[in-house]
Design an enzyme around this catalytic site. Structure first.
Site, PDB file in Angstrom:
ATOM      1  N   HIS A  70       0.721  -1.231   0.075  1.00 53.08           N
ATOM      2  CA  HIS A  70       0.028  -0.042  -0.044  1.00 53.08           C
ATOM      3  C   HIS A  70       0.854   1.267   0.120  1.00 53.08           C
ATOM      4  CE1 HIS A  70       0.993  -0.727   4.348  1.00 53.08           C
ATOM      5  NE2 HIS A  70       0.453   0.374   4.417  1.00 53.08           N
ATOM      6  N   HIS A 113       1.366   3.891   1.809  1.00 55.77           N
ATOM      7  CA  HIS A 113       2.015   4.607   3.062  1.00 55.77           C
ATOM      8  C   HIS A 113       3.657   4.627   3.151  1.00 55.77           C
ATOM      9  CE1 HIS A 113      -1.429   3.989   6.211  1.00 55.77           C
ATOM     10  NE2 HIS A 113      -1.590   5.105   5.457  1.00 55.77           N
ATOM     11  N   ASP A 136       5.811   3.879   5.115  1.00 55.82           N
ATOM     12  CA  ASP A 136       6.847   3.027   5.776  1.00 55.82           C
ATOM     13  C   ASP A 136       6.691   1.735   4.772  1.00 55.82           C
ATOM     14  OD1 ASP A 136       4.240   2.779   6.525  1.00 55.82           O
ATOM     15  OD2 ASP A 136       4.618   1.276   8.256  1.00 55.82           O
ATOM     16  N   HIS A 137       5.963   1.747   3.658  1.00 54.94           N
ATOM     17  CA  HIS A 137       5.843   0.755   2.779  1.00 54.94           C
ATOM     18  C   HIS A 137       6.156   0.970   1.389  1.00 54.94           C
ATOM     19  CE1 HIS A 137       3.655  -1.763   5.760  1.00 54.94           C
ATOM     20  NE2 HIS A 137       3.310  -0.623   6.341  1.00 54.94           N
ATOM     21  N   HIS A 162      -7.402  -1.641   5.548  1.00 56.74           N
ATOM     22  CA  HIS A 162      -6.360  -0.714   5.977  1.00 56.74           C
ATOM     23  C   HIS A 162      -6.598   0.716   5.334  1.00 56.74           C
ATOM     24  CE1 HIS A 162      -2.627   0.543   7.859  1.00 56.74           C
ATOM     25  NE2 HIS A 162      -2.107   0.668   6.741  1.00 56.74           N
ATOM     26  N   ASP A 221      -0.351  -4.137   5.889  1.00 59.55           N
ATOM     27  CA  ASP A 221      -1.052  -3.528   7.095  1.00 59.55           C
ATOM     28  C   ASP A 221      -2.220  -4.110   6.659  1.00 59.55           C
ATOM     29  OD1 ASP A 221       1.310  -2.320   7.878  1.00 59.55           O
ATOM     30  OD2 ASP A 221       0.891  -0.503   7.427  1.00 59.55           O
ATOM     31  N   HIS A 273      -5.290  -1.284  11.807  1.00 55.63           N
ATOM     32  CA  HIS A 273      -4.474  -2.393  11.860  1.00 55.63           C
ATOM     33  C   HIS A 273      -5.353  -3.410  12.908  1.00 55.63           C
ATOM     34  CE1 HIS A 273      -0.572  -0.836  10.360  1.00 55.63           C
ATOM     35  NE2 HIS A 273      -0.862   0.393  11.036  1.00 55.63           N
ATOM     36  N   HIS A 303       6.722  -5.665  11.059  1.00 52.46           N
ATOM     37  CA  HIS A 303       5.969  -4.513  11.124  1.00 52.46           C
ATOM     38  C   HIS A 303       5.379  -4.222  12.604  1.00 52.46           C
ATOM     39  CE1 HIS A 303       3.079  -1.313  10.326  1.00 52.46           C
ATOM     40  NE2 HIS A 303       3.605  -1.238   9.304  1.00 52.46           N
TER      41      HIS A 303
HETATM   42 ZN   LIG Z   1       2.586   0.094   7.848  1.00 58.81          ZN
HETATM   43 ZN   LIG Z   2      -0.159   1.266   6.617  1.00 56.34          ZN
END
Ligand SMILES: [Zn+2]
Ligand SMILES: [Zn+2]
Length: 757
Positions: free
Chosen positions: A34, A36, A38-39, A127, A148, A372, A394
């Site tokens: 996705h 985000h 952090d991804h 998510h 996530d 989450h 994660h």
């Molecule tokens: Zn994440």
């Molecule tokens: Zn996320």
């Protein structure tokens, strides 16, 4: 490779995953779960700045949002970067982003893509809009990566799906560890009450949000609440703002992908003919210059973790006032301002002026709307997936450790069984090695199937007849029910025991790791990249002797030999004086040919002085061909040949022929016996050296006196073994170890000299 994010609490190179520890050039497929940060935020870096050479996939909405989000990320992270050195710290430029963007491929939910044998399918993950779980099939194993995910149906998204096919490995997020979410309705109620309370007491509410995803969910909640409580809230006197550089662009993306959201929101869209993401009570703010901060208001501002930008500026402006409220609704990562605020510090550092600290008197509250799973939801999902290997990712190490223990204790009953659940919480860069002892199934393809069917049928038929005859016998002897039951059980056993053995070529398809069983003749058709080659070998040997000699030696060695062509008829009149016939002109020497077939496939053609040996390459054929060549090369010097040649030369007339033949064969038989003993005695000499003697002078005597055996002896110190080579046994020995050794050598020797047939 799954995801390519950054750590939101760090900047530049420090925010990257440990890419140096991996050879990114070996990656075939990179799947982004996705949008985000952090991804996905290090994806342009991976694609433009490393030796990564694989293909990148994400869903359509992810790609659409990713574009705007990362453009903003580049802009925000390059704020205050003036020196070239600082610019170096920037992971990538806008040009990198644009260049890499076109190379990203999109994947639809529920469709499977195959890249060099790696198959993957995207499933809804909840998510955020566009978030996907990937089920990857590689080398016959299925891995489910959740990314996530959320299992709660919210205002606009469906909850994560359980893929229809099972998975061997589950890579699952552990963000909330063993924590439990409050029911959603309670949280919504708490949220709206808190906000209502703050604004009605003259305060401002700051909700730091990630520009996309949960922000839109919160706006759906607030817009609805404001509509329902318009009067109490002074009919538009308390504005709600959504402040983000991307606000409008992101909303248009959300408006585009309403069809990918849940039924509720699609229904709303259909029924009202208005887009649910066009909010009546929420205004957009692109920057703070156009914001008139006159009284109570609610502000959703990005970024979500208050590192810098709009939300941070507002925090520093509003946090000294105790009437105000900072409401944290997302997940906060360690090291960020959002996480730090939860400790309710007295002061916070100013981001634009590090020497200044700002007093913090405002209220800090946290109500999680981070989509989450909590422990219960995660566990239920894990149970549904039913994978025996679970890898936790994660999350911070402590909650992850607690989650691991909780999962293990939940599956405690399976411990020691073949379904035992293994849970891994690897640290960064630590390999997880998993072993699988699965049953590999090969598909029978092509003609081989007919063979199996035929065999199967025959087997079934034979079992059937066996059953009926068995059955009738038993019925005659015993007529009670129990006997019948036993008999039925036996016959079913017979069925299952009857295996069909088929032989073919097992081909492992590199592309999809399937195993195919095909017959040799079908190989080309089903595996075009493979071809079959039959190696025919040919060796030509010069032979200076008669064909009958060759024929005789080969018969000695191999027993029955097929005669394909025999123009001189030597195989029938073994020692007829052929030369005479040639002189008579009955047989032309030039044209005379002898063709023999030895042990199936080996063809020996003898014309004049040339012997041509042809065979199809193979372990047995090669060995046999070798020994035929050995015969051909020694045939004119073998003692039996000398004898035979001389006999041939001296025989006259047809009456003597049969007589002579018998005599010669007898003598040759003896010769062959002596030859064998000589070979065995060589073996003994190798083993025992000087201590071995054979009474070879007896050999000559043996010829004149048939009853005399050939004897030998091994003498080592006081120990002596006397050996009868004609009878192949030890006659006398005063030492058992020596006797044993000699006997085993005799055995080996006789095996070695034995003819192949
Ligand atoms: Zn994440
Ligand atoms: Zn996320």
């Amino acid at each position: 490779m799954l995801d390519a994010g950054i750590h939101p609490a760090y900047q530049g190179m420090a925010s990257l995953p440990f890419y140096d520890d991996f050879d990114l050039s070996t990656v075939d497929v990179l799947l982004i779960s996705h949008f985000h940060l952090d991804h996905a935020a290090s994806l342009p870096y991976v694609m433009q700045k490393t030796n990564f050479n694989g293909r990148v996939f994400m869903t359509h909405p992810t790609k659409a949002i990713y574009r705007w989000l990362l453009r903003d990320f580049v802009r925000v992270t390059s704020i205050g970067v003036n020196s070239p050195l600082d610019r170096e710290e920037n992971l990538y430029t806008n040009e990198d982003l644009v260049e890499s963007f076109d190379k990203i491929e999109t994947v639809d939910y529920h469709s499977t893509i195959d890249v060099n044998g790696i198959k993957f399918t995207a499933f809804h993950a909840g998510h955020v809009l566009g978030a996907a779980m990937f089920q990857i099939e590689i080398a016959g194993m299925r891995v489910l990566f959740t990314g996530d995910y959320s299992r709660e149906k919210d205002r606009h998204l469906n909850s994560a799906e359980v893929p229809p096919l099972s998975s061997n490995i589950l890579i699952v997020e552990s963000t909330f560890g063993t924590a439990t979410h409050e029911p959603r309705l309670n949280r919504e109620k708490k949220l709206t009450q808190m906000i209502h309370h703050t604004v009605s007491h003259g305060g401002r509410v700051l909700m730091p949000v990630f520009a996309l995803g949960r922000a839109q969910e919160l706006m759906l909640i607030l817009d609805e609440y404001w509509a329902q409580h318009a009067e109490e809230l002074g009919d538009g006197q308390v504005p709600i703002y959504y402040a983000s550089n991307l606000a409008r662009k992101c909303m248009s993306v959300f408006q585009t992908y309403v069809n990918m959201m849940n039924d509720d929101i699609r229904k709303k869209f259909r029924d009202s003919q208005t887009n649910p993401f066009i909010f009546k009570n929420i205004s957009y703010l692109k920057n703070l210059e156009e914001f008139q901060d006159l009284g109570p208001s609610v502000m959703l501002a990005s970024p979500g973790m208050l590192q810098s930008g709009l939300s941070r500026d507002l925090l520093e402006r509003w946090c000294p006032d105790e009437k105000n409220l900072v409401l944290i609704t997302g997940y906060s990562i360690e090291g960020t301002m959002a996480k730090y605020l939860m400790l309710e510090p007295d002061t916070i550092p100013s981001v634009n002026n590090p020497e200044v600290t700002v007093a913090r008197r405002c209220n800090i509250e946290e109500i999680s709307f981070a989509a989450h799973v909590d422990f219960q939801e995660n566990l239920e999902f894990i149970q549904k997936i039913n994978a025996t290997n679970i890898i936790l990712v994660h999350g911070e190490s402590n909650p992850m450790g607690r989650l691991k223990s909780a999962i293990l204790s939940n599956f405690n009953a399976l411990k020691g069984t073949e379904n035992e659940v293994h849970v891994f919480n690897p640290r960064n860069c630590v390999d997880v090695d998993l072993e699988f002892k699965g049953v590999k199934i090969a598909k029978a393809v092509g003609n081989i199937v007919d063979e199996i069917d035929k065999d199967d049928l025959e087997n079934l038929l034979s079992t059937d007849t066996a059953q009926s005859s068995d059955g009738s016998e038993k019925h005659q002897s015993k007529e009670d029910g129990t006997a019948k039951a036993v008999e039925e059980e036996e016959t079913t056993n017979q069925d299952t025991v009857h295996d069909v053995v088929v032989s073919g070529i097992l081909v492992s398809d590199e592309k999809n790791y399937d195993l195919n069983l095909v017959s040799l003749s079908d190989l080309r058709e089903h595996h075009t990249e493979l071809s079959t080659t039959i190696l025919r070998e040919r060796q030509t040997v010069y032979v200076n002797c008669k064909k009958e000699l060759i024929y005789w030696h080969i018969c000695q060695m191999f027993g029955v030999v097929d005669v394909l062509v025999d123009e001189e008829d030597i195989t029938h009149k073994l020692n007829v004086k052929i030369e005479k016939e040639i002189e008579d002109g009955t047989i032309s020497k030039e044209s005379s040919k002898l063709i023999l077939k030895v042990m199936g496939d080996i063809r020996l053609t003898v014309v004049d002085n040339m012997a041509i040996l042809e065979w199809t390459q193979g372990l047995i054929s090669d060995t046999v061909a070798d020994s035929i060549i050995a015969i051909l090369m020694s045939v004119d010097s073998a003692p039996a040949s000398v004898k035979m040649s001389s006999t041939c030369n001296h025989s006259h007339g047809h009456d003597e022929v049969s007589d002579n033949t018998a005599k010669i064969e007898e003598e040759l038989e003896q010769h062959s016996q002596v030859w064998k003993i000589k070979q065995i005695s060589n073996l003994f000499r190798e083993q025992f050296g000087e201590t071995f003697t054979i009474f070879l002078d007896k050999l000559t005597e043996a010829k004149s006196n048939d009853t005399e055996d050939i004897l030998g002896a091994v003498t080592i110190g006081k120990n002596e073994a006397r050996i009868n080579f004609s009878k192949m046994r030890v006659e006398e020995c005063n030492s058992n170890p020596l006797k044993g050794r000699v006997e085993s050598l005799l055995k080996i020797g006789s095996d070695l000299v034995a003819s192949l047939c």
